[in-house]
Design a protein around this motif. Structure first.
Motif, PDB file in Angstrom:
ATOM      1  N   ASN A 130       6.793   1.826 -16.433  1.00 21.56           N
ATOM      2  CA  ASN A 130       7.624   1.775 -17.633  1.00 21.56           C
ATOM      3  C   ASN A 130       8.962   1.113 -17.335  1.00 21.56           C
ATOM      4  O   ASN A 130       9.499   0.354 -18.148  1.00 21.56           O
ATOM      5  CB  ASN A 130       7.840   3.202 -18.161  1.00 21.56           C
ATOM      6  N   THR A 131       9.519   1.399 -16.151  1.00 18.21           N
ATOM      7  CA  THR A 131      10.789   0.799 -15.748  1.00 18.21           C
ATOM      8  C   THR A 131      10.642  -0.697 -15.534  1.00 18.21           C
ATOM      9  O   THR A 131      11.486  -1.494 -15.987  1.00 18.21           O
ATOM     10  CB  THR A 131      11.306   1.468 -14.458  1.00 18.21           C
ATOM     11  N   ILE A 132       9.587  -1.096 -14.845  1.00 19.56           N
ATOM     12  CA  ILE A 132       9.351  -2.521 -14.583  1.00 19.56           C
ATOM     13  C   ILE A 132       9.245  -3.295 -15.893  1.00 19.56           C
ATOM     14  O   ILE A 132       9.874  -4.347 -16.075  1.00 19.56           O
ATOM     15  CB  ILE A 132       8.070  -2.704 -13.743  1.00 19.56           C
ATOM     16  N   ILE A 133       8.451  -2.775 -16.819  1.00 17.64           N
ATOM     17  CA  ILE A 133       8.213  -3.474 -18.086  1.00 17.64           C
ATOM     18  C   ILE A 133       9.450  -3.438 -18.978  1.00 17.64           C
ATOM     19  O   ILE A 133       9.871  -4.457 -19.527  1.00 17.64           O
ATOM     20  CB  ILE A 133       7.000  -2.855 -18.808  1.00 17.64           C
ATOM     21  N   SER A 134      10.048  -2.271 -19.126  1.00 15.39           N
ATOM     22  CA  SER A 134      11.169  -2.116 -20.057  1.00 15.39           C
ATOM     23  C   SER A 134      12.439  -2.790 -19.536  1.00 15.39           C
ATOM     24  O   SER A 134      13.211  -3.354 -20.313  1.00 15.39           O
ATOM     25  CB  SER A 134      11.433  -0.638 -20.318  1.00 15.39           C
ATOM     26  N   TRP A 135      12.670  -2.742 -18.232  1.00 18.71           N
ATOM     27  CA  TRP A 135      13.881  -3.295 -17.657  1.00 18.71           C
ATOM     28  C   TRP A 135      13.705  -4.734 -17.169  1.00 18.71           C
ATOM     29  O   TRP A 135      14.675  -5.373 -16.777  1.00 18.71           O
ATOM     30  CB  TRP A 135      14.361  -2.432 -16.495  1.00 18.71           C
ATOM     31  N   GLY A 136      12.459  -5.207 -17.133  1.00 19.13           N
ATOM     32  CA  GLY A 136      12.212  -6.578 -16.704  1.00 19.13           C
ATOM     33  C   GLY A 136      12.374  -6.799 -15.214  1.00 19.13           C
ATOM     34  O   GLY A 136      12.837  -7.860 -14.779  1.00 19.13           O
ATOM     35  N   LEU A 137      11.991  -5.824 -14.389  1.00 12.35           N
ATOM     36  CA  LEU A 137      12.086  -5.978 -12.937  1.00 12.35           C
ATOM     37  C   LEU A 137      10.972  -6.892 -12.429  1.00 12.35           C
ATOM     38  O   LEU A 137       9.891  -6.954 -13.004  1.00 12.35           O
ATOM     39  CB  LEU A 137      11.972  -4.611 -12.252  1.00 12.35           C
ATOM     40  N   HIS A 138      11.250  -7.596 -11.320  1.00 13.82           N
ATOM     41  CA  HIS A 138      10.231  -8.464 -10.736  1.00 13.82           C
ATOM     42  C   HIS A 138      10.465  -8.615  -9.234  1.00 13.82           C
ATOM     43  O   HIS A 138      11.413  -8.033  -8.676  1.00 13.82           O
ATOM     44  CB  HIS A 138      10.211  -9.829 -11.428  1.00 13.82           C
ATOM     45  N   ALA A 139       9.604  -9.403  -8.585  1.00 13.63           N
ATOM     46  CA  ALA A 139       9.593  -9.495  -7.119  1.00 13.63           C
ATOM     47  C   ALA A 139      10.858 -10.107  -6.540  1.00 13.63           C
ATOM     48  O   ALA A 139      11.148  -9.917  -5.351  1.00 13.63           O
ATOM     49  CB  ALA A 139       8.368 -10.293  -6.666  1.00 13.63           C
ATOM     50  N   GLN A 140      11.623 -10.831  -7.338  1.00 11.52           N
ATOM     51  CA  GLN A 140      12.861 -11.433  -6.821  1.00 11.52           C
ATOM     52  C   GLN A 140      14.053 -10.476  -6.894  1.00 11.52           C
ATOM     53  O   GLN A 140      15.138 -10.804  -6.415  1.00 11.52           O
ATOM     54  CB  GLN A 140      13.192 -12.711  -7.614  1.00 11.52           C
ATOM     55  N   ASP A 141      13.855  -9.305  -7.484  1.00  8.23           N
ATOM     56  CA  ASP A 141      14.956  -8.341  -7.585  1.00  8.23           C
ATOM     57  C   ASP A 141      15.172  -7.612  -6.266  1.00  8.23           C
ATOM     58  O   ASP A 141      14.230  -7.357  -5.505  1.00  8.23           O
ATOM     59  CB  ASP A 141      14.681  -7.324  -8.695  1.00  8.23           C
ATOM     60  N   ARG A 142      16.427  -7.286  -6.022  1.00  9.82           N
ATOM     61  CA  ARG A 142      16.817  -6.536  -4.824  1.00  9.82           C
ATOM     62  C   ARG A 142      17.772  -5.423  -5.244  1.00  9.82           C
ATOM     63  O   ARG A 142      18.665  -5.644  -6.078  1.00  9.82           O
ATOM     64  CB  ARG A 142      17.518  -7.438  -3.807  1.00  9.82           C
ATOM     65  N   THR A 143      17.603  -4.259  -4.652  1.00 12.70           N
ATOM     66  CA  THR A 143      18.500  -3.146  -4.961  1.00 12.70           C
ATOM     67  C   THR A 143      19.062  -2.558  -3.681  1.00 12.70           C
ATOM     68  O   THR A 143      18.401  -2.565  -2.631  1.00 12.70           O
ATOM     69  CB  THR A 143      17.779  -2.045  -5.762  1.00 12.70           C
ATOM     70  N   LEU A 144      20.296  -2.074  -3.764  1.00 12.90           N
ATOM     71  CA  LEU A 144      20.931  -1.341  -2.668  1.00 12.90           C
ATOM     72  C   LEU A 144      20.980   0.116  -3.060  1.00 12.90           C
ATOM     73  O   LEU A 144      21.562   0.466  -4.097  1.00 12.90           O
ATOM     74  CB  LEU A 144      22.348  -1.882  -2.427  1.00 12.90           C
ATOM     75  N   ASN A 145      20.366   0.982  -2.260  1.00 14.23           N
ATOM     76  CA  ASN A 145      20.273   2.399  -2.610  1.00 14.23           C
ATOM     77  C   ASN A 145      21.015   3.280  -1.611  1.00 14.23           C
ATOM     78  O   ASN A 145      20.664   3.332  -0.432  1.00 14.23           O
ATOM     79  CB  ASN A 145      18.813   2.852  -2.664  1.00 14.23           C
ATOM     80  N   TYR A 146      22.047   3.959  -2.109  1.00 14.29           N
ATOM     81  CA  TYR A 146      22.719   5.002  -1.337  1.00 14.29           C
ATOM     82  C   TYR A 146      22.383   6.394  -1.874  1.00 14.29           C
ATOM     83  O   TYR A 146      22.795   7.395  -1.288  1.00 14.29           O
ATOM     84  CB  TYR A 146      24.235   4.827  -1.411  1.00 14.29           C
ATOM     85  N   MET A 147      21.689   6.447  -2.992  1.00 15.44           N
ATOM     86  CA  MET A 147      21.329   7.747  -3.546  1.00 15.44           C
ATOM     87  C   MET A 147      20.458   8.481  -2.537  1.00 15.44           C
ATOM     88  O   MET A 147      19.549   7.888  -1.936  1.00 15.44           O
ATOM     89  CB  MET A 147      20.572   7.577  -4.856  1.00 15.44           C
ATOM     90  N   PRO A 148      20.717   9.772  -2.282  1.00 16.54           N
ATOM     91  CA  PRO A 148      19.937  10.491  -1.270  1.00 16.54           C
ATOM     92  C   PRO A 148      18.466  10.541  -1.622  1.00 16.54           C
ATOM     93  O   PRO A 148      18.093  10.759  -2.777  1.00 16.54           O
ATOM     94  CB  PRO A 148      20.573  11.889  -1.266  1.00 16.54           C
ATOM     95  N   MET A 149      17.630  10.352  -0.617  1.00 18.13           N
ATOM     96  CA  MET A 149      16.193  10.274  -0.854  1.00 18.13           C
ATOM     97  C   MET A 149      15.525  11.638  -0.943  1.00 18.13           C
ATOM     98  O   MET A 149      14.298  11.730  -0.956  1.00 18.13           O
ATOM     99  CB  MET A 149      15.545   9.400   0.218  1.00 18.13           C
ATOM    100  N   PHE A 150      16.323  12.694  -1.024  1.00 21.71           N
ATOM    101  CA  PHE A 150      15.790  13.995  -1.415  1.00 21.71           C
ATOM    102  C   PHE A 150      15.993  14.209  -2.916  1.00 21.71           C
ATOM    103  O   PHE A 150      15.684  15.258  -3.448  1.00 21.71           O
ATOM    104  CB  PHE A 150      16.438  15.141  -0.635  1.00 21.71           C
ATOM    105  N   HIS A 151      16.517  13.184  -3.583  1.00 19.22           N
ATOM    106  CA  HIS A 151      16.865  13.248  -5.000  1.00 19.22           C
ATOM    107  C   HIS A 151      16.013  12.231  -5.758  1.00 19.22           C
ATOM    108  O   HIS A 151      15.689  11.164  -5.229  1.00 19.22           O
ATOM    109  CB  HIS A 151      18.354  12.927  -5.155  1.00 19.22           C
ATOM    110  N   THR A 152      15.656  12.553  -6.987  1.00 16.71           N
ATOM    111  CA  THR A 152      14.817  11.639  -7.751  1.00 16.71           C
ATOM    112  C   THR A 152      15.467  10.274  -7.935  1.00 16.71           C
ATOM    113  O   THR A 152      14.786   9.244  -7.989  1.00 16.71           O
ATOM    114  CB  THR A 152      14.450  12.243  -9.126  1.00 16.71           C
TER     115      THR A 152
END
Length: 491
Positions: free
Chosen positions: A173-195
């Motif tokens: 749903n996120t991919i389709i609604s937000w238009g994400l694709h293979a060229q996107d990159r994200t930086l994640n600092y959110m703790p991985m014990f959290h959703t």
């Protein structure tokens, strides 16, 4: 035949040489093929341990790309991945372990895993066999894959059970609604014990074939530098992180040309943060979610967000949202009520807690406990938590409205507003304020600002200045700690 938990292997087959994961601290990076191989090692390890389908795998570790290999291996084996909040006390962790009853605990050698955990589990994994293909188990779409314990800021932590359907539909749903694709990159600092650290952008981007850069201990300048270095396109941070970022010299002196949009979540975002990004010509918007649903539920176009500060937009393509009054009727535009959501991305149940599950899931809708308002154009705004609403002299007051007003003052850095019990008013509006330097006339200035912007009954009757506001493990302002601070001062 394709099954729910194998999409990561299919992704690796489609784009084996594309970079899937980068560890910000060590600079280690994996292609999708390497991720697939690491998943296979963990899958075979779990098989050697003779773990049965449905067994819980508890993980005590800080952010690292290796955690994704463990997560996906659990999916292949039909095991339930249980990330532990390493910032909790021994007592809190013990409580969670007693509830989850995991079959195995994995933890980092240098993580100083609490002694109580070492007594319960002595297994530490340091070596794995190489070049082993993933071993599979038959699973159903409704089988549990993750169990994430809520933060417990409003009570005893609950194990939120997310099925393959829950996680995968949120991602699709996120991919389709937000238009994400293979060229996107994200930086994640959110703790991985959290959703937010798993399901907001990381898993959706891995499904889309994008690249996820994992940071551990948040540093504002490091995060901004990494944004440019790795040419990230979309990233999620909480408002307190953004507050630190816009205060840096690096933010003031640099542009971020690769970024399509900066995304804020976890709590309502102060409007001055919007202004800081908009003044640099950068797009900025808010999302909304919770562990039990998504956490992605809404979409708003970045240009539309520019004109509507604080709006989260409309429900995504494959889920629904509505706002109801205390009588259960749908609210009219402009009327505040409780937000309800539904869709295949919702959690299955609370672990060992049928009553709480029944309380929050009713007629297919999830009662979020959050207050929201919809405007005439159908865009949703999150007003605040229902439990945080202040009732003073019979009037309903939403803390976020008071907070946004106080934040308009240039000397105010952070604000949190709560209701404090009062014999006459029932509750009085109390504001906790952080400012970089004490200004003699600040209280008078703030009172004047409030009188200009707010009804008299909304103006704080108490203003308490702190060096910093207490935060939860995911960087949210901890209002429960503020209530304790008030109680202790009374005593």
């Amino acid at each position: 035949m394709f099954v729910e938990q194998e999409w990561i292997l299919k992704r690796a087959a489609l784009t084996p040489h594309h970079i899937a994961l980068i560890n910000l601290t060590s600079k280690e990076q994996w292609t999708y093929q390497q991720l697939s191989e690491e998943i296979g090692k963990w899958s075979q390890f779990f098989e050697r341990q003779q773990l049965q389908k449905g067994s819980r795998v508890a993980v005590f570790a800080k952010n690292h790309i290796q955690l994704f290999a463990v997560l996906f291996a659990c999916g292949l084996r039909g095991l339930i991945y249980v990330p532990l909040n390493w910032r909790l006390s021994k007592e809190e962790l013990t409580q969670i372990l007693e509830d989850a009853t995991p079959a195995i605990l994995l933890y980092e050698e240098d993580s100083h895993c609490p002694l109580v955990l070492e007594k319960m589990f002595s297994l530490y994994v340091s070596q794995h066999e190489k070049e082993i293909q993933p071993s599979r188990q038959d699973v159903d779409v409704n089988d549990p894959w993750l169990m994430i314990y809520t933060g417990g800021t409003t009570g005893q932590p609950k194990g939120v059970v997310l099925s393959f359907q829950s996680v995968n539909w949120n991602a699709m749903n996120t991919i389709i609604s937000w238009g994400l694709h293979a060229q996107d990159r994200t930086l994640n600092y959110m703790p991985m014990f959290h959703t937010g650290g798993l399901n907001a952008l990381c898993i959706p981007l891995l499904m889309a074939g994008g690249t996820v850069i994992i940071g551990d201990k948040f540093d504002a300048e490091e995060a901004l530098q990494a944004t440019n270095q790795y040419q990230t396109t979309i990233s999620l941070f909480v408002p307190t992180m953004y507050q630190a970022m816009i205060a840096t010299k690096y933010f003031q002196e640099n542009q971020f040309p690769s970024m399509k949009v900066f995304l804020s979540g976890g709590a309502p975002c102060p409007h001055p943060i919007y202004d800081a990004f908009y003044n640099k010509g950068l797009f900025f918007k808010e999302g909304y979610g919770l562990t039990e649903a998504g956490p992605n539920n809404f979409y708003i176009d970045r240009e539309r967000a520019y004109a509507k500060k604080g709006a989260v937009g409309k429900s995504m393509q494959f889920n629904e949202a509505k706002i109801i009054s205390h009588t259960g009727k749908s609210c009219a535009p402009g009327e505040v009520g409780e937000l309800l959501v539904r869709g295949k991305h919702m959690f299955r149940f609370y672990w060992n807690n049928k009553q709480e599950t029944a309380n929050i899931l009713q007629d297919g809708w999830l009662k979020t406990g959050d207050l929201a308002m919809m405007d005439a154009e159908g865009d949703f705004y999150i007003v605040g938590r229902r439990k945080e609403m202040i009732i003073s002299g019979g009037e309903n007051i939403y803390p976020q409205e008071v907070e946004q007003c106080l934040l308009r003052h240039p000397d105010v850095r952070e604000v949190a507003v709560i209701g404090v019990g009062d014999d006459y008013w029932g509750e009085i509006v109390t504001a906790f304020i952080v400012c970089p330097h004490q200004v003699a006339s600040l209280i008078d200035d703030l009172n004047e600002l409030c009188h200009q912007q707010l009804g008299r009954y909304k103006i704080p009757k108490q203003m308490i200045f702190l060096d910093e506001l207490p935060k939860t493990s995911v960087g949210k302002i901890d209002k429960k700690a503020l209530y304790r601070l008030v109680d202790s001062s009374i005593c």
